[in-house]
Design an enzyme around this catalytic site. Structure first.
Site, PDB file in Angstrom:
ATOM      1  N   LYS A  50       0.855  -1.191   0.000  1.00 36.82           N
ATOM      2  CA  LYS A  50       0.000   0.000   0.000  1.00 36.82           C
ATOM      3  C   LYS A  50       0.888   1.237   0.000  1.00 36.82           C
ATOM      4  O   LYS A  50       1.731   1.398   0.893  1.00 36.82           O
ATOM      5  CB  LYS A  50      -0.921   0.004   1.216  1.00 36.82           C
ATOM      6  N   ASP A  86      -1.912  10.379  -5.990  1.00 35.73           N
ATOM      7  CA  ASP A  86      -0.493  10.181  -6.326  1.00 35.73           C
ATOM      8  C   ASP A  86      -0.031   8.739  -6.124  1.00 35.73           C
ATOM      9  O   ASP A  86       1.136   8.419  -6.337  1.00 35.73           O
ATOM     10  CB  ASP A  86       0.378  11.138  -5.489  1.00 35.73           C
ATOM     11  N   GLY A  87      -0.949   7.891  -5.657  1.00 37.94           N
ATOM     12  CA  GLY A  87      -0.585   6.483  -5.473  1.00 37.94           C
ATOM     13  C   GLY A  87       0.257   6.229  -4.231  1.00 37.94           C
ATOM     14  O   GLY A  87       0.740   5.129  -4.012  1.00 37.94           O
ATOM     15  N   ARG A 147       0.820  -5.483   3.425  1.00 32.78           N
ATOM     16  CA  ARG A 147      -0.264  -6.036   4.234  1.00 32.78           C
ATOM     17  C   ARG A 147      -0.767  -7.354   3.649  1.00 32.78           C
ATOM     18  O   ARG A 147      -0.538  -7.647   2.473  1.00 32.78           O
ATOM     19  CB  ARG A 147      -1.382  -5.007   4.432  1.00 32.78           C
ATOM     20  N   ASP A 206     -16.575   0.254  -0.379  1.00 31.40           N
ATOM     21  CA  ASP A 206     -15.289  -0.203  -0.938  1.00 31.40           C
ATOM     22  C   ASP A 206     -14.303  -0.549   0.178  1.00 31.40           C
ATOM     23  O   ASP A 206     -13.258  -1.138  -0.094  1.00 31.40           O
ATOM     24  CB  ASP A 206     -14.684   0.844  -1.880  1.00 31.40           C
ATOM     25  N   ASN A 207     -14.635  -0.180   1.402  1.00 28.81           N
ATOM     26  CA  ASN A 207     -13.772  -0.537   2.535  1.00 28.81           C
ATOM     27  C   ASN A 207     -14.364  -1.682   3.354  1.00 28.81           C
ATOM     28  O   ASN A 207     -13.930  -1.923   4.480  1.00 28.81           O
ATOM     29  CB  ASN A 207     -13.539   0.679   3.434  1.00 28.81           C
TER      30      ASN A 207
HETATM   31  P1  AMP Z   1      -9.765   4.922   1.049  1.00 27.51           P
HETATM   32  O1  AMP Z   1     -10.988   5.619   1.551  1.00 27.51           O
HETATM   33  O2  AMP Z   1      -8.460   5.412   1.609  1.00 27.51           O
HETATM   34  O3  AMP Z   1      -9.888   3.460   1.248  1.00 27.51           O
HETATM   35  O4  AMP Z   1      -9.628   5.215  -0.525  1.00 27.51           O
HETATM   36  C1  AMP Z   1     -10.702   5.354  -1.405  1.00 27.51           C
HETATM   37  C2  AMP Z   1     -10.237   5.217  -2.831  1.00 27.51           C
HETATM   38  O5  AMP Z   1      -9.310   6.234  -3.172  1.00 27.51           O
HETATM   39  C3  AMP Z   1      -9.552   3.902  -3.163  1.00 27.51           C
HETATM   40  O6  AMP Z   1      -9.904   3.561  -4.474  1.00 27.51           O
HETATM   41  C4  AMP Z   1      -8.096   4.244  -3.055  1.00 27.51           C
HETATM   42  O7  AMP Z   1      -7.285   3.401  -3.826  1.00 27.51           O
HETATM   43  C5  AMP Z   1      -8.087   5.663  -3.600  1.00 27.51           C
HETATM   44  N1  AMP Z   1      -6.990   6.468  -3.060  1.00 27.51           N
HETATM   45  C6  AMP Z   1      -6.864   6.955  -1.806  1.00 27.51           C
HETATM   46  N2  AMP Z   1      -5.713   7.646  -1.681  1.00 27.51           N
HETATM   47  C7  AMP Z   1      -5.095   7.601  -2.874  1.00 27.51           C
HETATM   48  C8  AMP Z   1      -3.882   8.137  -3.397  1.00 27.51           C
HETATM   49  N3  AMP Z   1      -3.054   8.860  -2.644  1.00 27.51           N
HETATM   50  N4  AMP Z   1      -3.576   7.867  -4.688  1.00 27.51           N
HETATM   51  C9  AMP Z   1      -4.392   7.150  -5.456  1.00 27.51           C
HETATM   52  N5  AMP Z   1      -5.540   6.630  -5.039  1.00 27.51           N
HETATM   53  C10 AMP Z   1      -5.898   6.837  -3.770  1.00 27.51           C
HETATM   54 MG    MG Z   2     -10.187   1.879   0.717  1.00 27.10          MG
END
Ligand code: AMP
Ligand code: MG
Length: 476
Positions: free
Chosen positions: A105, A117-118, A168, A244-245
Site C-alpha cells: 500500500k 499520487d498512489g 499487508r 469499498d472498505n
Molecule cells: P480509502 O478511503 O483510503 O480506502 O480510498 C478510497 C479510494 O481512493 C480507493 O480507491 C483508493 O485506492 C483511492 N486512493 C486513496 N488515496 C489515494 C492516493 N493517494 N492515490 C491514489 N488513489 C488513492
Molecule cells: Mg479503501
C-alpha cells in the site's frame, strides 16, 4: 523470503478485473519495522530476512518468485453516494501464499488512481501497520501487516510528509464494492465469475452447492455483523465504512482515520470530514446493515430477492448475540441471563454520563473485589456508577466461578493497552525524525495487549485531557 513462490489466481479472471502494474519505488527506502508473527504466517523465517531484502521487496525493486503485480478494480458507495469506479489507486497486489494475499500500500499510481499520487504517508502507514496487529490480538477479524518502510520521498498532503509502504496481508482483498462494480455496469456474467472466485478462495464449503451465492451472502452478513459487534465491544470507530472498505470475508480493512474511544461517547465521530456523523461510533451497526443491503442489491442477479431479505433479516440477531457474548465476557459473567441486556445498557449510560475512559475502566473492573474507590475515581458521575456497581454485585452472586477465577478471565478479556490516537501520534512524531523505536515498542504492546508492560505503564491510564476524543484528518 526471496525464494517463496507466489501464485496469482486472481489473474485467471478476465483483465477487466484488474490492471497488471509494477510498483513505483520510493527514494531511499528504510525499514521501519518487521512483524515476525506475520512472517511466520507466510512460511518465512523472520531471522533470515535482512532489512535490505525487506526494503527491496516492499519497495518493489525485488519481485518475489511467481509474483505478477496487479491492482484490483472495484467501485463503492462513499458516504452513501455511488462512485462507479474506484479500485486499488495506491495498492498493488503481489500474489498469494499459504492463503494470504500480499499487498503493497503506497506503491505508486495505477489505472485506478484518479487524481491521487498512489502514495501513502508514513503517519497513516504506521497507523495501519500497528492497528492491524492490535485488532488481531484483540480477537477482531482483520487484515494483517508484515512490514513497513519509510523513505525520503516527499508526499504532499496538508503538509509535506514522508512516503511509506506497508506490506499487508489478507486471505482476500475482495470488497463489497468489487461486486457493485460488475452489477452497476451490467456485467452480470463477470459478477458471477467474481462470486465463483470468492467462493473458491474463501467459502469453499459452498462450492457446487445449491444456492451457493445466497449462502455466501448469508455468511458475509454474519461475519460483518460479528465483526462490528467486536468493534463496539472495544470502542473502535472505523471512520470510513464506505462499501469499498468493507471486506467480502468480514474482516476489518483499510484503516484510515480510525480511533479507539478515549472517554466513552456513543456519538463520537473520529473522521474530521464526516460532518453528518454517518460513520460515528454508534452508527456503525446500522451502517453495516446498510452496506450489506448494497451488497445484496449487487448480488441480486445471482440470488432471489426473498433469500437476500431473509439473510439480511438475520443481521440484528447475529450482531446482538455476538455483542452480548463479548460483553458477558468483559464483565466476567459465566452465563448470560435474561436481564443482562439491561445491565449492559445501564453500564454504557453510566460510562457516558461519567465521561469514563473505557479501556482503563474495564481493566480496573477486571480486579474488582467490592472496593469501589478505584472505579469511582474514574467517573464524573459517581452516584450513577455506584448504583450500577450495586446491580453488578447482585448479578455476580449468580456466577458460579470464584472471584479469583473471574479476575483471571477478565484480565485476559479486557486489554490493558489499546493504541489510542495520542499514543500512535507519539510514535509517528519520533518516526518522522527517523527514530523507529517507539513504533516497534508499540507493536509489542499491540500484540500483547493483556500483559503488563511496566515500561509503558503511562499508556495504560486515562487519556490526558488535551488528547481526548480528537478528530482525525482522513488525508493519508
Ligand atoms: P480509502 O478511503 O483510503 O480506502 O480510498 C478510497 C479510494 O481512493 C480507493 O480507491 C483508493 O485506492 C483511492 N486512493 C486513496 N488515496 C489515494 C492516493 N493517494 N492515490 C491514489 N488513489 C488513492
Ligand atoms: Mg479503501
Amino acid at each position: 523470503m526471496k525464494h517463496i513462490n507466489l501464485t496469482t489466481p486472481y489473474l485467471n479472471l478476465d483483465p477487466i478485473f484488474y490492471q497488471e502494474v509494477h510498483p513505483t519505488p520510493l527514494k531511499n527506502p528504510t525499514l521501519v519495522s518487521l512483524n515476525s508473527d506475520a512472517a511466520h504466517l507466510i512460511g518465512v523465517d523472520p531471522a533470515k530476512l535482512t532489512p535490505h531484502d525487506l526494503e527491496e521487496i516492499l519497495n518493489g525493486t525485488t519481485l518475489l518468485e511467481g509474483s505478477r503485480p496487479y491492482a484490483m478494480c472495484y467501485a463503492g458507495h462513499q458516504f452513501g453516494y455511488y462512485v462507479p469506479r474506484l479500485g486499488d489507486g495506491r495498492a498493488i497486489n503481489l500474489g498469494e501464499i499459504n492463503g494470504w494475499n500480499l499487498q503493497l500500500k503506497g506503491s505508486g499510481q495505477t489505472l485506478y488512481s484518479r487524481q491521487g499520487d498512489g502514495r501513502a504517508v508514513l503517519r497513516s502507514s504506521i497507523r495501519e501497520y500497528l492497528i492491524s496487529e492490535a485488532m488481531h490480538a484483540l480477537g477482531i477479524p482483520t487484515s494483517r501487516a508484515l512490514a513497513l518502510i519509510s523513505s525520503d520521498e516527499k508526499v504532499a498532503r496538508e503538509r509535506w510528509e514522508k512516503g511509506a509502504i506497508v506490506l499487508r496481508l489478507a486471505p482476500s482483498w475482495i470488497r463489497f464494492g468489487s461486486f457493485e462494480y460488475f452489477f452497476h455496469t451490467n456485467q452480470h456474467d463477470k459478477l458471477q465469475k467474481l462470486a465463483d472466485f470468492c467462493i473458491t478462495q474463501s467459502y469453499p464449503q459452498f462450492l457446487d452447492q445449491e444456492e451457493c451465492y445466497g449462502k455466501m451472502f448469508g455468511e458475509i452478513v454474519k461475519r460483518t455483523a460479528e465483526m462490528i459487534a467486536h468493534w463496539q465491544s472495544v470502542g473502535f470507530n472505523h471512520g470510513v465504512m464506505n462499501t469499498d472498505n468493507m471486506s467480502a470475508i468480514g474482516i476489518t480493512i483499510d484503516y484510515g482515520p480510525y480511533a479507539f474511544l478515549d472517554t466513552f461517547e456513543s456519538g463520537y465521530i473520529c473522521n474530521h470530514t464526516d460532518h453528518e456523523g454517518r460513520y460515528s461510533f454508534d452508527n456503525q451497526p446500522r451502517i453495516g446493515h446498510w452496506n450489506l443491503s448494497q451488497l445484496g442489491r449487487a448480488l441480486s442477479p445471482l440470488i432471489t430477492q426473498e433469500k437476500i431479505e431473509q439473510e439480511l433479516a438475520k443481521y440484528g440477531e447475529y450482531f446482538t448475540t455476538k455483542l452480548m457474548e463479548l460483553l458477558k465476557n468483559k464483565l466476567g459473567l459465566d452465563e448470560l441471563e435474561q436481564k443482562d441486556g439491561e445491565l449492559f445498557r445501564s453500564l454504557f449510560t453510566a460510562m457516558e454520563n461519567g465521561r469514563i475512559d473505557m479501556t482503563p475502566f474495564f481493566r480496573t473492573l477486571s480486579r474488582y473485589d467490592g472496593d469501589r474507590l478505584s472505579l469511582l475515581a474514574l467517573t464524573l458521575a459517581p452516584n450513577q456508577l455506584n448504583e450500577w456497581l450495586t446491580l453488578y454485585d447482585e448479578r455476580l452472586k449468580n456466577n458460579s466461578s470464584t472471584m479469583d477465577e473471574r479476575h483471571a478471565k477478565m484480565v485476559k478479556t479486557n486489554p490493558k493497552y489499546i493504541l489510542k490516537n495520542y499514543i500512535l501520534q507519539e510514535a509517528i512524531d519520533a518516526a518522522e525524525q527517523n527514530n523507529f523505536e517507539l513504533t516497534n515498542d508499540l507493536l509489542t504492546l499491540a500484540q500483547y495487549p493483556y500483559d503488563e508492560h511496566i515500561a509503558f505503564e503511562r499508556y495504560a491510564g486515562v487519556t490526558p485531557m488535551e488528547h481526548k476524543n480528537l478528530k482525525l484528518s482522513c488525508s493519508s
